[in-house]
Write a protein that holds these residues in place. Sequence first.
Motif, mmCIF file in Angstrom:
data_model
loop_
_atom_site.group_PDB
_atom_site.id
_atom_site.type_symbol
_atom_site.label_atom_id
_atom_site.label_comp_id
_atom_site.label_asym_id
_atom_site.label_seq_id
_atom_site.Cartn_x
_atom_site.Cartn_y
_atom_site.Cartn_z
ATOM 1 N N UNK A 154 0.691 -1.358 0.113
ATOM 2 C CA UNK A 154 -0.006 0.041 -0.054
ATOM 3 C C UNK A 154 0.891 1.284 -0.079
ATOM 4 N N UNK A 155 0.115 2.380 -0.079
ATOM 5 C CA UNK A 155 0.868 3.699 -0.191
ATOM 6 C C UNK A 155 1.167 3.669 1.416
ATOM 7 N N UNK A 156 2.127 4.587 1.832
ATOM 8 C CA UNK A 156 2.511 4.378 3.386
ATOM 9 C C UNK A 156 3.593 5.474 3.885
ATOM 10 N N UNK A 157 3.702 6.445 2.791
ATOM 11 C CA UNK A 157 4.727 7.561 3.262
ATOM 12 C C UNK A 157 6.014 6.790 3.714
ATOM 13 N N UNK A 158 6.756 7.412 4.874
ATOM 14 C CA UNK A 158 7.820 6.896 5.374
ATOM 15 C C UNK A 158 7.606 5.468 6.112
ATOM 16 N N UNK A 159 6.531 5.077 6.128
ATOM 17 C CA UNK A 159 6.155 3.865 6.854
ATOM 18 C C UNK A 159 6.466 2.745 5.837
ATOM 19 N N UNK A 160 7.196 3.189 4.598
ATOM 20 C CA UNK A 160 7.360 2.091 3.932
ATOM 21 C C UNK A 160 8.376 1.013 4.380
ATOM 22 N N UNK A 161 8.920 1.530 5.480
ATOM 23 C CA UNK A 161 10.142 0.471 6.123
ATOM 24 C C UNK A 161 9.308 -0.643 6.487
ATOM 25 N N UNK A 162 8.095 -0.614 6.951
ATOM 26 C CA UNK A 162 7.137 -1.850 7.198
ATOM 27 C C UNK A 162 7.283 -2.796 6.314
ATOM 28 N N UNK A 163 6.885 -2.199 5.117
ATOM 29 C CA UNK A 163 7.057 -2.996 3.827
ATOM 30 C C UNK A 163 8.279 -3.785 3.487
ATOM 31 N N UNK A 164 9.494 -3.000 3.943
ATOM 32 C CA UNK A 164 10.705 -3.832 3.925
ATOM 33 C C UNK A 164 10.740 -4.827 4.861
ATOM 34 N N UNK A 165 10.321 -4.909 5.944
ATOM 35 C CA UNK A 165 10.581 -5.968 7.053
ATOM 36 C C UNK A 165 9.544 -7.248 6.405
ATOM 37 N N UNK A 166 8.239 -6.821 5.796
ATOM 38 C CA UNK A 166 7.488 -7.835 5.198
ATOM 39 C C UNK A 166 8.215 -8.516 4.145
ATOM 40 N N UNK A 167 8.617 -7.838 3.311
ATOM 41 C CA UNK A 167 9.277 -8.617 2.011
ATOM 42 C C UNK A 167 10.490 -9.246 2.454
ATOM 43 N N UNK A 168 11.427 -8.938 3.506
ATOM 44 C CA UNK A 168 12.369 -9.326 3.823
ATOM 45 C C UNK A 168 11.985 -10.969 4.403
ATOM 46 N N UNK A 169 10.959 -11.035 5.351
ATOM 47 C CA UNK A 169 10.568 -12.124 5.971
ATOM 48 C C UNK A 169 10.028 -13.098 4.721
ATOM 49 N N UNK A 170 9.426 -12.793 3.867
ATOM 50 C CA UNK A 170 8.834 -13.435 2.737
ATOM 51 C C UNK A 170 10.130 -14.208 2.179
ATOM 52 N N UNK A 171 10.820 -13.361 1.513
ATOM 53 C CA UNK A 171 11.922 -13.609 0.638
ATOM 54 C C UNK A 171 12.813 -14.703 1.420
ATOM 55 N N UNK A 172 13.097 -14.424 2.632
ATOM 56 C CA UNK A 172 13.755 -15.579 3.427
ATOM 57 C C UNK A 172 13.073 -16.703 3.409
ATOM 58 N N UNK A 173 11.921 -16.832 3.286
ATOM 59 C CA UNK A 173 11.037 -18.286 3.504
ATOM 60 C C UNK A 173 10.722 -18.771 2.115
ATOM 61 N N UNK A 174 11.518 -18.130 0.936
ATOM 62 C CA UNK A 174 11.005 -18.435 -0.269
ATOM 63 C C UNK A 174 9.619 -18.421 -0.885
ATOM 64 N N UNK A 175 9.004 -17.299 -0.181
ATOM 65 C CA UNK A 175 7.412 -17.115 -0.570
ATOM 66 C C UNK A 175 7.135 -15.758 -1.078
ATOM 67 N N UNK A 176 8.192 -15.125 -1.527
ATOM 68 C CA UNK A 176 7.981 -13.696 -2.114
ATOM 69 C C UNK A 176 7.214 -13.969 -3.643
ATOM 70 N N UNK A 177 6.201 -13.421 -3.998
ATOM 71 C CA UNK A 177 5.494 -13.742 -5.064
ATOM 72 C C UNK A 177 6.223 -13.059 -6.385
ATOM 73 N N UNK A 178 6.117 -13.748 -7.589
ATOM 74 C CA UNK A 178 6.706 -13.215 -8.752
ATOM 75 C C UNK A 178 6.240 -11.975 -9.013
#
Length: 497
Positions: A154-178
């Motif tokens: 979503x749109x988030x302003x400087x809260x974009x760092x929340x998305x960074x944590x989400x994608x890091x967790x998904x990527x580490x588990x091999x679950x990041x969608x294409x």
Amino acid sequence: MGLLSMPVLGTRKYTRAMDEAENYEQWKEAALASDAATGADRWRTRDQSTQFDNVSIRIRLDRLRSMRARHDYRGLLFTLNEGIHGNMAGMGKSSLYERAVFGTKQLIVDYVEEIVDALRLLASPKVDEISFDEKLEFFRRAHHCFGRSALLMSGSGTLLYFHVGVVKALWQQGLLPEILSGSSGGSIVGSLLCTHNDAELGDIFDPAFLLNEVEQETSLIKSLGGLRPRMLQVDEVQEMIERLIPDMTFQEAYEHSGRRLNVSVAPAETHQTSRLLNATTSPNVLIHKSIMASAAVPGVFPPVTLEARDKWGERQPYLPSRKWVDGSVSDDLPTKRLSRLYGVNHYIVSQANPAVLPFVTDGRRQGGTLSILANATRRTAREWLNASAAIMHKPLSKEGGLSRVANVALSMVNQDYIGDVNILPRNRFYNPLKLLAHLSTSDIMKLISSGERSAWRKIEMIRIQTHISRTLDDILKDYEAQQLGRHKQSRGRRKAA
């Protein structure tokens, strides 16, 4: 102390352990211990449930196992051809992931695993009684019917760092969608992912790299002293984008990473429609300007003219008569467009839009009377606002500024902000003055950690619900590569003859 309070007290230490976990494995261990303490682990092992047709799933599971044991590959293919989808007999309901902290019914897990094992068996050279072409046709059809998953940020302003944590967790588990989509701050994170391949992401998600980037940002702000306000400036956003994200077109990014980036932008002018920029609809458009446009909050940052590469590779304006702004105001989560473009039917939403967070839920503790009343209230409020806007349309049209504000507000009200899996920060309320302001190193690292921990709670749900589609993706890519190789060999033989 009453007996009823003892289980509650017994689970508090596990809740604390989950909150203090430093990685997913530690969180998982605490979550399983919590389920054991509450009896949720026993609930997982029992087939019985009022929330899905467990009898139908058990019969289907036993049939698949029997055919696989008898090496009845034709029967297996026929049974799978009857249809495989993520909500078979209601097993895809989010409520089935709310009873236990970790996972869902073991019957559902076993059924999904059996489908995956059957697909891999049919794809293997071991099954040679079914031709390559027949298999390829089946996998294409199954892939099309089952659908695909996408991550929407979503749109988030400087809260974009929340998305960074989400994608890091998904990527580490091999679950990041294409397939990834983002607007405003979400578009920055999506672009970071789609302009780097997996080897490069390993360096980016290294804690030392993240900390270095964060400290670089905050030290720059400190060096400015009192010469500038704490509010982010356009040139600072641009500098961050140019430092972190390579200068690529959407097509170049897809070829480099294999991930499909989608960026939402909204028109600055009236009577224009929003756009979803990607390698399919706008392959030669440059990502840098697209992100700047998607992050251009109306009234704060100026609208942006997009740029593209021409046939000689030179930069030039793209649709030069039009300017674009923050995509979240009109299409924060472009689910319909993603469905049309890629066949997406399963949406993982990382939601950090502060205007939306107080009114959405991650799916837990839904279904009660209060939830029903809250949903009815939201629907009624939306209808009243639309009716009022229709009545006031003519008077407002005489006041250009008020009309634009009303249109933006109405567009935001009429959007849907949830998906099949919703990853939300535990703290829903943020100071609006901080949304476009510089954050401290501590604030940024807390947001990244919050994103990771919020994603950990949804990892098993995502893993189970996307296991079949990820398997079909892998099989189909392999088969189509084999088909291409066969085609090249055939052409080579014809030329030699």
